[in-house]
Design an enzyme around this catalytic site. Structure first.
Site, mmCIF file in Angstrom:
data_model
loop_
_atom_site.group_PDB
_atom_site.id
_atom_site.type_symbol
_atom_site.label_atom_id
_atom_site.label_comp_id
_atom_site.label_asym_id
_atom_site.label_seq_id
_atom_site.Cartn_x
_atom_site.Cartn_y
_atom_site.Cartn_z
ATOM 1 N N GLU A 1 15.336 -5.482 -1.915
ATOM 2 C CA GLU A 1 16.223 -5.807 -3.022
ATOM 3 C C GLU A 1 15.517 -6.503 -4.181
ATOM 4 O OE1 GLU A 1 20.723 -5.985 -1.770
ATOM 5 O OE2 GLU A 1 19.696 -7.821 -1.137
ATOM 6 N N GLU B 1 5.821 -4.480 -11.003
ATOM 7 C CA GLU B 1 7.222 -4.061 -10.945
ATOM 8 C C GLU B 1 8.107 -4.997 -11.753
ATOM 9 O OE1 GLU B 1 7.526 -1.743 -6.661
ATOM 10 O OE2 GLU B 1 8.107 -3.839 -6.747
ATOM 11 N N ASN C 1 1.771 -8.453 -6.363
ATOM 12 C CA ASN C 1 1.697 -7.528 -7.494
ATOM 13 C C ASN C 1 2.807 -7.820 -8.517
ATOM 14 O OD1 ASN C 1 1.393 -5.354 -9.171
ATOM 15 N ND2 ASN C 1 1.921 -3.807 -7.650
ATOM 16 N N PRO C 2 2.449 -8.144 -9.776
ATOM 17 C CA PRO C 2 3.469 -8.461 -10.778
ATOM 18 C C PRO C 2 4.005 -7.260 -11.546
ATOM 19 C CG PRO C 2 1.316 -8.806 -11.752
ATOM 20 C CD PRO C 2 1.081 -8.329 -10.326
ATOM 21 N N MET D 1 15.841 -7.046 2.887
ATOM 22 C CA MET D 1 14.761 -6.105 2.603
ATOM 23 C C MET D 1 15.102 -5.217 1.410
ATOM 24 S SD MET D 1 11.923 -6.073 4.211
ATOM 25 C CE MET D 1 11.505 -4.432 3.649
ATOM 26 N N GLU E 1 0.827 -1.209 0.000
ATOM 27 C CA GLU E 1 0.000 0.000 0.000
ATOM 28 C C GLU E 1 0.864 1.263 0.000
ATOM 29 O OE1 GLU E 1 -2.109 -3.464 1.318
ATOM 30 O OE2 GLU E 1 -0.322 -2.519 2.182
ATOM 31 N N PRO F 1 11.814 -14.513 0.046
ATOM 32 C CA PRO F 1 10.626 -14.683 0.885
ATOM 33 C C PRO F 1 9.957 -13.344 1.193
ATOM 34 C CG PRO F 1 12.627 -15.001 2.178
ATOM 35 C CD PRO F 1 13.060 -14.857 0.754
ATOM 36 N N ARG F 2 8.640 -13.379 1.257
ATOM 37 C CA ARG F 2 7.876 -12.154 1.563
ATOM 38 C C ARG F 2 8.307 -11.586 2.907
ATOM 39 N NH1 ARG F 2 5.963 -8.016 2.164
ATOM 40 N NH2 ARG F 2 3.868 -7.218 1.777
#
Length: 434
Positions: free
Chosen positions: A313, A340, A337-338, A311, A67, A270-271
């Site tokens: 990268e 990017e 979200n694809p 984070m 967001e 990983p998320r």
């Protein structure tokens, strides 16, 4: 105003006020889990040492990284109008992204816990001139207190998922009492607009998805060159923003693909980076060679899977790999979200669970700009085909680019819908400076 609230919200307000003495226990647990920043924990109680800037202040709130990044273009436009920005979010990862990706004059605060006392402190200090809530992170006390202070509130990039909608329908009076306090709801799609209207939003406008207008994420050139040097000549695929339950499937996928492409390197991002160690242990136990980026390792010639548990990268790895699997889609998370990855020229493959981005993936799949893989064997087949046929992969990338161009424009439509509020703020700023 409290007397006119539905019983659910009256009970919520009472319980959230009574729970304040329990806040230290909650904070202690969340600190232990790595979900809070110990240096900034007072912000969760509505307190801060930061000074409110002079003049109109636009407050933008988003739940987490996705967001916050969706609002990046909007924030840039508002700054160009000489408006000051207060950006709130609720996660440590989003705070790190703001520090890395946003200008220093964008003030970031952790959103206060949704207790009347903490919310009042926050609003007393910051006194925002306009509040923009992103998507559907609706905290009742925050919304009710803003309304009581006659703070103009707008829901932007509004999304109501197919899972959330029936849940809210069951307590329609509650959600109507919250949504009815927003002056405008700017929805991502016609389906979202219909759902918000059915749930009681007063003024709904379809403006599109701001996430389609995001800029490609940056990458450190020196780090990219190092990675390209150590992977030169190897086929590389990236699994982005993966969730629990997916890494096991991806490890087996790698094992099968490596029979045909022996030098294959799979990068798993990983998320939640704090899962990196556990993922690496699982991969090592399966007999594959693994390296961890958080240990400052680089992939070697013998590395099968590189776990990029750091984070901010993703921009680096999207540039490194021509094929990206979008995580959160083999399990019922709803996909990631694809856009990017597409903007950086990656071919996209995803699992069946993409309900967080239904419209985007439907359009991409229909145009051949992304490929749907239901399970491990389908992933192996699709990625193997692209590795063997670069022309087919490039055709998919080009189709995806056309879809993204066609679906864009949400930022301009959002700014158009906000223009009456922004004009008022500019008039107030002019009067204050006169």
């Amino acid at each position: 105003m409290t007397g006119s609230l539905p019983m659910t919200l009256r009970v919520y307000r009472t319980l959230s006020a009574a729970a304040v003495p329990l806040a230290p226990l909650l904070i202690k647990r969340r600190l232990k889990q790595g979900k809070e920043d110990s240096a900034r924990i007072d912000e969760r109680r509505g307190m801060t040492a930061d000074v409110r800037p002079h003049g109109p202040l636009v407050w933008i709130h988003g739940a987490s990284v996705g967001e916050v990044l969706a609002a990046a273009g909007l924030i840039e436009k508002l700054r160009a109008l000489n408006l000051r920005i207060l950006l709130t979010s609720g996660t440590v990862t989003s705070a790190a992204v703001v520090a890395k990706r946003f200008p220093p004059d964008v003030i970031h605060q952790y959103v206060p816990y949704d207790s009347p006392r903490y919310v009042a402190r926050f609003l007393d200090h910051w006194q925002p001139s306009l509040a923009l809530f992103i998507e559907s992170d609706l905290w009742p006390n925050l919304i009710l207190a803003g309304d009581a202070r006659r703070l103009p509130m707008v829901l932007i990039n509004g999304r109501m998922s197919h899972r959330s909608f029936p849940r809210w329908r069951r307590i329609s009076g509650t959600i109507e009492a919250l949504l009815g306090r927003f002056e405008v709801c700017l929805a991502q799609s016609e389906v979202d607009a219909e759902r918000f209207t059915a749930l009681g939003s007063r003024n709904v406008v379809t403006t599109g998805n701001l996430k389609l207008d995001v800029q490609a994420p940056p990458a450190d050139n020196a780090r990219l060159e190092r990675l390209m040097a150590v992977t030169r000549g190897r086929p590389v695929i990236v699994a982005a923003s993966t969730h629990p339950g997916e890494e096991e499937i991806l490890a087996e996928m790698h094992r099968e693909l490596a029979r045909y492409f022996p030098q294959l390197l799979t990068v798993i991002v990983p998320r939640h980076p704090n899962r990196g160690e556990a993922i690496a242990r699982m991969i090592a136990a399966s007999g594959l060679h693994v390296s961890l980026r958080s240990h400052e390792d680089l992939p070697t010639a013998t590395t099968d899977i590189y776990v990029a548990d750091t984070m901010g990268e993703l921009g680096l790895f999207y540039r490194l790999a021509p094929i990206v699997f979008m995580g959160g889609s083999l399990v019922e998370h709803g996909g990631q979200n694809p856009i990017e990855a597409i903007k950086l020229g990656a071919a996209i493959v995803h699992g069946p669970h993409v309900f967080n981005f239904t419209d985007v993936y439907d359009a991409l799949d229909a145009a051949g700009g992304a490929k749907h893989a239901d399970a491990q064997q389908a992933l192996v087949k699709q990625i193997g085909q692209w590795l063997a046929d670069p022309a087919a992969r490039r055709a998919s990338v080009e189709a995806a680019g056309r879809v993204v161009d066609q679906l864009g424009g949400a930022l301009d439509r959002t700014l158009g819908a906000l223009e009456p509020y922004l004009l008022q703020l500019r008039l107030e700023a002019g009067a204050a400076n006169a």
